[in-house]
Scaffold this motif. Structure first.
Motif, PDB file in Angstrom:
ATOM      1  N   VAL A  36       0.844  -1.199   0.000  1.00  0.00           N
ATOM      2  CA  VAL A  36       0.000   0.000   0.000  1.00  0.00           C
ATOM      3  C   VAL A  36       0.879   1.249   0.000  1.00  0.00           C
ATOM      4  CG1 VAL A  36      -1.682   1.326   1.339  1.00  0.00           C
ATOM      5  CG2 VAL A  36      -1.965  -1.139   1.082  1.00  0.00           C
ATOM      6  N   GLY A  37       1.981   1.197   0.745  1.00  0.00           N
ATOM      7  CA  GLY A  37       2.904   2.324   0.729  1.00  0.00           C
ATOM      8  C   GLY A  37       3.488   2.576  -0.646  1.00  0.00           C
ATOM      9  N   LEU A  38       3.759   1.515  -1.417  1.00  0.00           N
ATOM     10  CA  LEU A  38       4.321   1.689  -2.756  1.00  0.00           C
ATOM     11  C   LEU A  38       3.389   2.431  -3.700  1.00  0.00           C
ATOM     12  CD1 LEU A  38       6.110  -1.730  -3.462  1.00  0.00           C
ATOM     13  CD2 LEU A  38       7.119   0.434  -2.750  1.00  0.00           C
ATOM     14  N   LEU A  39       2.100   2.449  -3.391  1.00  0.00           N
ATOM     15  CA  LEU A  39       1.187   3.227  -4.227  1.00  0.00           C
ATOM     16  C   LEU A  39       1.547   4.707  -4.213  1.00  0.00           C
ATOM     17  CD1 LEU A  39      -2.249   1.582  -3.305  1.00  0.00           C
ATOM     18  CD2 LEU A  39      -0.948   1.267  -5.416  1.00  0.00           C
ATOM     19  N   ALA A  40       2.216   5.152  -3.149  1.00  0.00           N
ATOM     20  CA  ALA A  40       2.629   6.553  -3.071  1.00  0.00           C
ATOM     21  C   ALA A  40       3.795   6.862  -3.996  1.00  0.00           C
ATOM     22  CB  ALA A  40       2.996   6.909  -1.634  1.00  0.00           C
ATOM     23  N   SER A  41       4.378   5.842  -4.620  1.00  0.00           N
ATOM     24  CA  SER A  41       5.520   6.064  -5.507  1.00  0.00           C
ATOM     25  C   SER A  41       5.107   6.227  -6.966  1.00  0.00           C
ATOM     26  CB  SER A  41       6.504   4.900  -5.389  1.00  0.00           C
ATOM     27  OG  SER A  41       5.961   3.713  -5.963  1.00  0.00           O
ATOM     28  N   VAL A  42       3.814   6.238  -7.251  1.00  0.00           N
ATOM     29  CA  VAL A  42       3.389   6.368  -8.651  1.00  0.00           C
ATOM     30  C   VAL A  42       3.950   7.665  -9.225  1.00  0.00           C
ATOM     31  CG1 VAL A  42       1.296   5.000  -8.340  1.00  0.00           C
ATOM     32  CG2 VAL A  42       1.221   7.456  -7.935  1.00  0.00           C
ATOM     33  N   PRO A  43       4.450   7.614 -10.441  1.00  0.00           N
ATOM     34  CA  PRO A  43       5.050   8.830 -11.014  1.00  0.00           C
ATOM     35  C   PRO A  43       4.005   9.900 -11.275  1.00  0.00           C
ATOM     36  CG  PRO A  43       4.921   7.066 -12.645  1.00  0.00           C
ATOM     37  CD  PRO A  43       4.530   6.459 -11.336  1.00  0.00           C
ATOM     38  N   VAL A  44       4.417  11.139 -11.113  1.00  0.00           N
ATOM     39  CA  VAL A  44       3.548  12.279 -11.407  1.00  0.00           C
ATOM     40  C   VAL A  44       4.180  13.065 -12.542  1.00  0.00           C
ATOM     41  CG1 VAL A  44       2.602  12.415  -9.085  1.00  0.00           C
ATOM     42  CG2 VAL A  44       4.686  13.659  -9.629  1.00  0.00           C
TER      43      VAL A  44
END
Length: 684
Positions: free
Chosen positions: A499-507
């Motif tokens: 779930v934490g890795l979802l915060a790494s999605v590129p912007v």
């Protein structure tokens, strides 16, 4: 696409900054703890055969640890040798670039999102096939993308700096955050009280070890070894005995050592293990990913089987230490081995497998599944030797499981068997957290760092999808004796980290202002944290069965502990006390010289004892449960009290019918003890 070539993660020994040195130091301490506990587990298992005093086991453990430390110090360079062999650089099969291949990422991501949403909303009426069928599609599309490469080989990417691929900026902020978070979780664990019925077994083993100085090879919950161990609970785990042996040496109550010493220590250990896994797998923004993972743990209190409930609420139990601390570390070790292939990494894999067995007998099936999540994709990628060598982590758990089956009579775990949907709901939850957990699972090959982490993410998603197919867990229950606990197969999913890795999605990098770019990068983490807080249940709330004490406390309601302690003091050694179950539950955590008639009905049903041993205790516990519970006849009550050996029987003050039955059975000298009214057997 995701490259399958070597992506070596740097070791903390290369660091020069204070943050890098601190990170390497704590990493080394956690690795050392795993090795030390693995050595203790081997010594303990030898003790099962020889049955020496626990003091001898502690001395043997320290001696073995000293020898191992000396050998490592003399050959440190030998252990650090990397790239023992070269793996193939080419994919297993090639694919031509074309519209089908270009569509694979979109298909995989879209199907993963659908699977995650439907899995989380299944309790609301969404059919379960809407979760597993898109899950299969997502895994298949991801595998086709990861395991193929069109055209010529891509150039190798540059290795990422820092421990586990984390750069200096992430370490500068992330390591202090992880240390503070671990300390905060450790302190909070002292104050949050969340009673668990399994403590009648786990804590009682530590208490009995501290009292006798021996490994408790037989029942210590209901008697002083009058029957064999509880079916389905072979004495494989060494964790409780270590706590009891240390308590005996230190001359402190075993329960106090567990709840005031072991609990905060392993809670910190688990938080740092989470930080290590995030560092190893995230492609960017490790600090934000870790923060989101910590929020997930704090608000995953909806279910008593959730990963949040098995964290700071229950970390004095070996199984909670395995799922919260050792499983994340196992994935770190698997990643490091596949990327570096150092002898030390392989040794840590073997140590992790041994340590898992020392924590819980469930390691016999959880650890092989977790190892399989890494091994199978590596095999599919053509990295045969690396994959087969990684199986060393599963060798000891499998051997221990076979040993239990061959050497112990009845190993079946009594209870209901839960199939995929219920198991998913218990562990990975429902609603907002269930949706986020499902999406994080099936998207993990795309949110994790490319290379080995992406492959392992694909393996976890594939195995979980197969496990939740209709009938799979039911069939596994029929084929094994572990039916009631097969929901623990969900533990192979490191959901907080994913779930934490979802915060790494590129912007999109189109903002010129640095402040605006930072805000945009933080937006996914903020959105995830808000969703978790709004849709989750705090682990410290009454809704999760917790209370917050005003001082460090035992993990049993204070009024029950106080009353049970006074009743135990009033009873003669070697006798049995009878109280309402909530009070009897505390007795095995207090002493081994007096036993409760029925501290845990579930374990009573699994004890290998004569029928009257079980029936008498069941009848007596029902009789004193409440003023409205079913009462036996006076003769039945008198006979059961005599056979069980009850010296003190206590009921609530309003239970006048039970008091009359005790009078008719000859129990007198009534007195008020804590919340209860107690009567005593003539002559004690």
């Amino acid at each position: 696409m995701i490259d399958l070539t070597e992506r070596v993660i740097g070791g903390s020994e290369d660091g020069r900054s204070p943050a890098r040195r601190a990170t390497g130091l704590v990493d080394g301490l956690t690795d050392g703890a795993v090795v030390l506990f693995a050595v203790w587990t081997l010594v303990y298992h030898a003790g099962l055969l020889l049955d020496p005093p626990t003091t001898v086991l502690l001395v043997a453990w320290l001696a073995a640890a000293a020898v191992l430390g000396a050998l490592y110090a003399r050959r440190a360079g030998w252990w650090a040798v990397g790239l023992l062999w070269q793996d193939p650089e080419e994919p297993v099969w090639r694919d031509r670039a074309g519209p089908v291949r270009r569509a694979l990422p979109a298909v995989a991501v879209g199907a993963g999102l659908v699977a995650g949403v439907c899995a989380g909303l299944h309790p609301s009426g969404v059919p379960w096939w809407c979760a597993w069928l898109p899950g299969l599609v997502a895994v298949a599309a991801t595998g086709a993308w990861l395991l193929s490469r069109p055209g010529p080989r891509d150039p190798d990417p540059a290795p990422e700096p820092g421990p586990d691929g984390t750069d200096d900026a992430d370490l500068r902020w992330g390591t202090p955050l992880a240390l503070l978070t671990g300390a905060g979780f450790a302190i909070a664990s002292l104050f949050i009280v969340n009673t668990d019925g399994d403590d009648a077994y786990f804590v009682s083993r530590s208490v009995a070890t501290a009292a006798t100085g021996r490994i408790p090879l037989k029942d210590v919950i209901f008697s002083a070894g009058a029957t064999d161990e509880i079916a389905g609970e072979p004495p494989v785990s060494s964790f409780e005995v270590l706590a009891g042996a240390l308590a005996r040496v230190l001359h402190v109550p075993a329960s106090s050592l567990l709840w005031y010493g072991v609990l905060p220590l392993v809670t910190f250990f688990a938080v740092w293990s989470l930080w290590r896994l995030v560092r190893a797998w995230t492609p960017r923004r490790a600090v934000l990913c870790f923060a989101v993972a910590a929020v997930y743990l704090l608000w995953a209190g909806e279910s008593r089987a959730s990963l949040g409930a098995f964290h700071l609420l229950r970390m004095w139990q070996g199984k909670a230490v395995m799922v919260s601390a050792l499983i994340p570390l196992l994935y770190v070790y698997l990643t490091r081995w596949a990327e570096r292939r150092r002898r030390g990494d392989l040794a840590l894999l073997g140590a992790a497998g041994i340590a898992a067995v020392g924590l819980t007998s469930s390691a016999a099936f959880v650890v092989p599944l977790a190892v399989g999540a890494a091994v199978l994709p590596l095999l599919a990628a053509g990295r045969i030797r690396t994959a087969l060598a990684a199986c060393v982590a599963a060798a000891y758990p499998i051997a221990s499981g076979l040993g239990v089956v061959l050497l112990h009579g009845k190993t079946i775990v009594e209870g209901a068997v839960h199939d995929g949907p219920v198991s998913y709901q218990w562990v990975l939850l429902q609603g907002t957290l269930g949706v986020l957990g499902g999406c994080a699972l099936w998207l993990s090959p795309w949110t994790a760092r490319r290379g080995v982490p992406a492959l392992v993410g694909m393996g976890i998603a594939a195995l979980l999808t197969l496990l939740v197919l209709p009938g799979v867990l039911t069939a596994a229950a029929r084929a094994t004796d572990a039916g009631q606990v097969l929901w623990r197969t969900m533990w192979i999913v490191p959901a907080p980290a994913l779930v934490g890795l979802l915060a790494s999605v590129p912007v999109p990098d189109v903002l010129r202002s640095r402040a605006a770019a930072v805000a945009a990068a933080a937006a996914p983490a903020v959105a995830l944290a808000v969703a978790l807080v709004v849709g989750g249940t705090p682990v410290w709330s009454q809704a999760s069965g917790s209370t917050v004490a005003d001082r460090p406390s035992w993990k049993v309601p204070a009024e029950q502990v106080g009353t049970a302690r006074e009743v135990v003091r009033a009873a003669r050694p070697g006798t049995v006390v009878l109280m309402p179950v909530g009070y009897m539950r505390a007795v095995p955590m207090l002493t081994a010289r007096v036993h409760a008639a029925n501290p845990n009905p579930h374990y009573l049903s699994m004890i290998p004892a004569p029928p009257h041993f079980i029936a008498d205790r069941q009848m007596l516990s029902v009789a004193v449960r409440s003023p409205y519970s079913r009462k036996p006849t006076a003769e039945e009550m008198r006979a059961a009290l005599r056979r069980v050996g009850v010296s003190v029987a206590c009921v609530t003050p309003r239970d006048r019918r039970a008091l009359r039955l005790l009078d008719q059975a000859g129990y007198g000298d009534r007195r008020r003890i804590g919340d209860l009214v107690c009567a005593f057997r003539p002559g004690g």
